[in-house]
Design an enzyme around this catalytic site. Structure first.
Site, PDB file in Angstrom:
ATOM      1  CB  SER A  21      -0.780   0.143   1.207  1.00 36.60           C
ATOM      2  OG  SER A  21      -1.867  -1.089   1.235  1.00 36.60           O
ATOM      3  CG  ASP A 313      -5.495  -7.194   2.272  1.00 32.23           C
ATOM      4  OD1 ASP A 313      -6.871  -7.250   1.945  1.00 32.23           O
ATOM      5  OD2 ASP A 313      -4.794  -6.262   2.053  1.00 32.23           O
ATOM      6  NE  ARG A 344      -7.846 -12.175  -1.459  1.00 29.84           N
ATOM      7  CZ  ARG A 344      -7.051 -11.284  -1.392  1.00 29.84           C
ATOM      8  NH1 ARG A 344      -6.970 -10.399  -0.494  1.00 29.84           N
ATOM      9  NH2 ARG A 344      -6.283 -11.108  -2.203  1.00 29.84           N
TER      10      ARG A 344
HETATM   11  O1  SPQ Z   1      -4.679  -3.735  -4.459  1.00 26.96           O
HETATM   12  P1  SPQ Z   1      -5.588  -4.837  -4.280  1.00 26.96           P
HETATM   13  O2  SPQ Z   1      -5.603  -5.781  -5.266  1.00 26.96           O
HETATM   14  O3  SPQ Z   1      -7.085  -4.401  -3.845  1.00 26.96           O
HETATM   15  O4  SPQ Z   1      -5.102  -5.530  -3.176  1.00 26.96           O
HETATM   16  C1  SPQ Z   1      -5.376  -6.041  -1.749  1.00 26.96           C
HETATM   17  C2  SPQ Z   1      -4.698  -7.394  -1.441  1.00 26.96           C
HETATM   18  O5  SPQ Z   1      -4.865  -8.495  -1.055  1.00 26.96           O
HETATM   19  O6  SPQ Z   1      -3.386  -6.985  -1.485  1.00 26.96           O
HETATM   20  C3  SPQ Z   1      -6.945  -6.619  -1.946  1.00 26.96           C
HETATM   21  F1  SPQ Z   1      -7.391  -7.545  -2.456  1.00 26.96           F
HETATM   22  O7  SPQ Z   1      -5.389  -5.124  -0.704  1.00 26.96           O
HETATM   23  C4  SPQ Z   1      -6.125  -3.867  -0.600  1.00 26.96           C
HETATM   24  C5  SPQ Z   1      -6.699  -3.867   0.644  1.00 26.96           C
HETATM   25  O8  SPQ Z   1      -7.733  -5.088   0.654  1.00 26.96           O
HETATM   26  C6  SPQ Z   1      -4.984  -2.892  -0.628  1.00 26.96           C
HETATM   27  C7  SPQ Z   1      -5.624  -1.396  -0.213  1.00 26.96           C
HETATM   28  C8  SPQ Z   1      -4.778  -0.328  -0.383  1.00 26.96           C
HETATM   29  O9  SPQ Z   1      -3.554  -0.497  -0.577  1.00 26.96           O
HETATM   30  O10 SPQ Z   1      -5.420   0.754  -0.162  1.00 26.96           O
HETATM   31  C9  SPQ Z   1      -6.836  -1.620   0.541  1.00 26.96           C
HETATM   32  C10 SPQ Z   1      -7.660  -2.730   0.835  1.00 26.96           C
HETATM   33  O11 SPQ Z   1      -8.680  -2.738  -0.021  1.00 26.96           O
HETATM   34  P2  SPQ Z   1      -9.993  -1.891   0.299  1.00 26.96           P
HETATM   35  O12 SPQ Z   1     -11.059  -2.091  -0.859  1.00 26.96           O
HETATM   36  O13 SPQ Z   1     -10.470  -2.144   1.452  1.00 26.96           O
HETATM   37  O14 SPQ Z   1      -9.671  -0.359   0.287  1.00 26.96           O
END
Ligand code: SPQ
Length: 426
Positions: A21, A313, A344
């Protein structure tokens, strides 16, 4: 295919790669800032490389060598209209945060990614960005990729988000930085706050009031040096590895401990495991420490409510640990799991069951009964990095051999996972 054998013990001292992130945000904010940004500890995983390639397509010079990156930012409006589509690969963070940035740009852009991205919901960011004045189109009225965005003048809004999502919050705040007036977002629970912290580090004023965060339009970012801590979401797999194999212990160095991300530590402790923080410090507005992790017999646990965004995650690997814990583990309020790289809930249930685990899906989570002896089997990551790694960790406690198909997905967030696992397994 990745082959995992039952382990006798896990031990050693390791470092996990940089936080995903934070790495994404460092590249994005560096590209939008005036002047140079250097990044140390960058995660050279496939997702963050997608972010780099999108900004290169918009004319930003970015030099990347392993975990060192230099971004030559040209200011917020220094981006050029790309002549080709932007390919975000497998990265939800890239497409959702970029949507907010693209909404402010005076040009047209089309963004798309892989098969998994094509199934993930986009209206959660498209809706509020349209309210701000952005012109965005996509399949099913903007719910799915490809997304075509023509940005321009925006007006600030107050957005009450129905989900606790850092990607939704960040997209709106980033658009808000160039909108007229104030833009604010209120979430049902606090999601990870790396955007807020890093924007401040780039010289932007961000105001937080409980679950509401706001920015004023017309602010510029100034380039700076960023050190990215190790990713707690990657460390989670190694913490779980220790808990799967009696007699194990491990030191994991330089792990980011932002309180919006540390739910995994709270859960492991609540289950009876030992995770001690050593050498606590603050690096670039983010708390960091080394983790000293020691095996203990685990008990089942109940997880839900505001804890969920703090470990969303990590749910697949928590389910894996729960197979070895005494009693029932109940995970609820986690319906967001259905819209990740895979559903998931469904993939954890199908793949973990192949090893002999007792896992029952529910509408908003799952129930795991333990302890259950696991038996090695052939597992499919289904193209989801976290499923691939979680099942590899389950394999450490499974009799015989476990084979992970489509293991290349692991490179999305933890490119040297197999190598580190080999180093710590005895
Ligand atoms: O980037 P991506 O594909 O959405 O990655 C994931 C992961 O498991 O690595 C989710 F599938 O992480 C997200 C996390 O779940 C990364 C993230 C961020 O960097 O802002 C926030 C989370 O998602 P969300 O939808 O809750 O904002």
């Amino acid at each position: 295919m990745l082959r995992v054998q039952k382990a006798n013990r896990i031990e050693g001292k390791v470092k996990v790669p940089g936080d995903k992130s934070i790495s994404h945000r460092a590249v994005m904010f560096g590209a939008l800032a005036e002047g140079t940004t250097t990044i140390e500890g960058f995660l050279p995983g496939a997702d963050c490389l997608s972010t780099i390639s999108c900004f290169r397509r918009m004319g930003i010079e970015i030099v990347q060598e392993e975990d060192r990156v230099t971004v030559h930012g040209k200011g917020w409006y220094g981006l050029q209209e790309p002549s080709q589509h932007l390919d975000v690969g497998n990265s939800g963070t890239t497409i959702r945060l970029l949507s907010g940035i693209m909404a402010t740009q005076p040009f047209h852009v089309v963004m798309e990614g892989d098969e998994s991205i094509a199934k993930r919901p986009m209206r959660r960011v498209v809706g509020p960005l349209r309210q701000m004045g952005a012109k965005i189109d996509g399949r099913k009225d903007g719910e799915f990729t490809p997304l075509a965005i023509r940005g321009g003048e925006l007006k600030g809004i107050h957005y009450q988000s129905p989900v606790a999502s850092a990607q939704v919050k960040s997209a709106i705040l980033l658009a808000g930085l160039q909108a007229k007036g104030v833009t604010s977002v209120t979430e049902p629970h606090l999601s990870r706050d790396h955007t807020e912290r890093m924007l401040q580090a780039f010289g932007v004023s961000v105001v937080r009031d409980g679950l509401t965060v706001s920015v004023e339009g017309g602010q510029q970012l100034k380039g700076r040096d960023i050190r990215v801590p190790g990713d707690i979401s990657s460390a989670a797999f190694l913490i779980a590895a220790v808990m799967m194999v009696p007699g194990s212990s491990l030191l994991i160095e330089n792990v980011g401990l932002n309180p919006t991300r540390t739910g995994i530590i709270d859960v492991v402790r609540a289950m009876g495991g030992s995770v001690e923080l050593v050498n606590e410090r603050v690096v670039n507005e983010e708390p960091v420490a080394d983790l000293s992790v020691t095996y203990a017999e685990l008990n089942g646990v109940e997880i839900g409510g505001e804890m969920i965004p703090r470990l969303i995650d990590e749910v697949p690997v928590i389910a894996v640990m729960a197979t070895q814990a005494k009693g029932k583990t109940v995970i609820r309020d986690a319906q967001e799991l259905k819209v990740k790289e895979t559903d998931r809930i469904a993939t954890v249930v199908s793949e973990l069951s192949k090893l002999g685990a007792k896992v029952t899906p529910t509408d908003d989570g799952m129930i795991i009964e333990g302890p259950t002896p696991l038996t090695g089997s052939r597992i499919d990551s289904r193209g989801d990095h976290r499923i691939g790694m979680a099942m590899a960790i389950a394999g450490l406690a499974a009799a015989g051999e476990t084979w992970i198909e489509n293991d290349e997905a692991i490179a999305v967030s933890f490119p040297n996972f197999a190598q580190i696992l080999a180093e710590i397994c005895r």
